[in-house]
Design a protein around this motif. Structure first.
Motif, PDB file in Angstrom:
ATOM      1  N   GLY A  31       0.815  -1.212   0.000  1.00  0.00           N
ATOM      2  CA  GLY A  31       0.000   0.000   0.000  1.00  0.00           C
ATOM      3  C   GLY A  31       0.847   1.260   0.000  1.00  0.00           C
ATOM      4  N   ALA A  32       1.950   1.230   0.747  1.00  0.00           N
ATOM      5  CA  ALA A  32       2.849   2.390   0.784  1.00  0.00           C
ATOM      6  C   ALA A  32       3.495   2.622  -0.578  1.00  0.00           C
ATOM      7  CB  ALA A  32       3.918   2.191   1.856  1.00  0.00           C
ATOM      8  N   VAL A  33       3.836   1.530  -1.276  1.00  0.00           N
ATOM      9  CA  VAL A  33       4.432   1.649  -2.606  1.00  0.00           C
ATOM     10  C   VAL A  33       3.451   2.313  -3.572  1.00  0.00           C
ATOM     11  CG1 VAL A  33       5.176   0.282  -4.610  1.00  0.00           C
ATOM     12  CG2 VAL A  33       6.076  -0.224  -2.346  1.00  0.00           C
ATOM     13  N   MET A  34       2.158   2.038  -3.407  1.00  0.00           N
ATOM     14  CA  MET A  34       1.181   2.648  -4.304  1.00  0.00           C
ATOM     15  C   MET A  34       0.795   4.065  -3.878  1.00  0.00           C
ATOM     16  SD  MET A  34      -2.416   0.678  -3.713  1.00  0.00           S
ATOM     17  CE  MET A  34      -3.608   1.988  -3.831  1.00  0.00           C
ATOM     18  N   GLY A  35       1.428   4.564  -2.822  1.00  0.00           N
ATOM     19  CA  GLY A  35       1.249   5.971  -2.465  1.00  0.00           C
ATOM     20  C   GLY A  35       0.419   6.236  -1.233  1.00  0.00           C
TER      21      GLY A  35
END
Length: 71
Positions: A31-35
């Motif tokens: 989720g963090a990678v997707m922003g």
């Protein structure tokens, strides 16, 4: 994000994607990678919605269908 899931399926198989999505730290990191913010509310809905939309055109090829998430 779609490319990451496709790469995991091609390299390790569908079960590996499900194992990773079920792992809480991996899911939060994804989720963090997707922003999304690390402590963001609604990260599950957002991640599943993005996966649902992104994987829809290739779901039959990959053998992964996503339920849930907002569109």
């Amino acid at each position: 994000m779609l490319a990451r899931v496709e790469a995991i399926v091609l390299q390790y198989g569908r079960d590996a994607v499900l194992r990773r999505l079920a792992h809480p730290f991996w899911f939060q990191s994804f989720g963090a990678v997707m922003g999304m913010d690390w402590h963001s509310s609604g990260i599950t809905t957002s991640v599943l919605g993005a996966l649902k939309r992104g994987l829809a055109p290739v779901a039959h090829e990959l053998g992964i269908h996503v339920c849930g998430g907002r569109i």
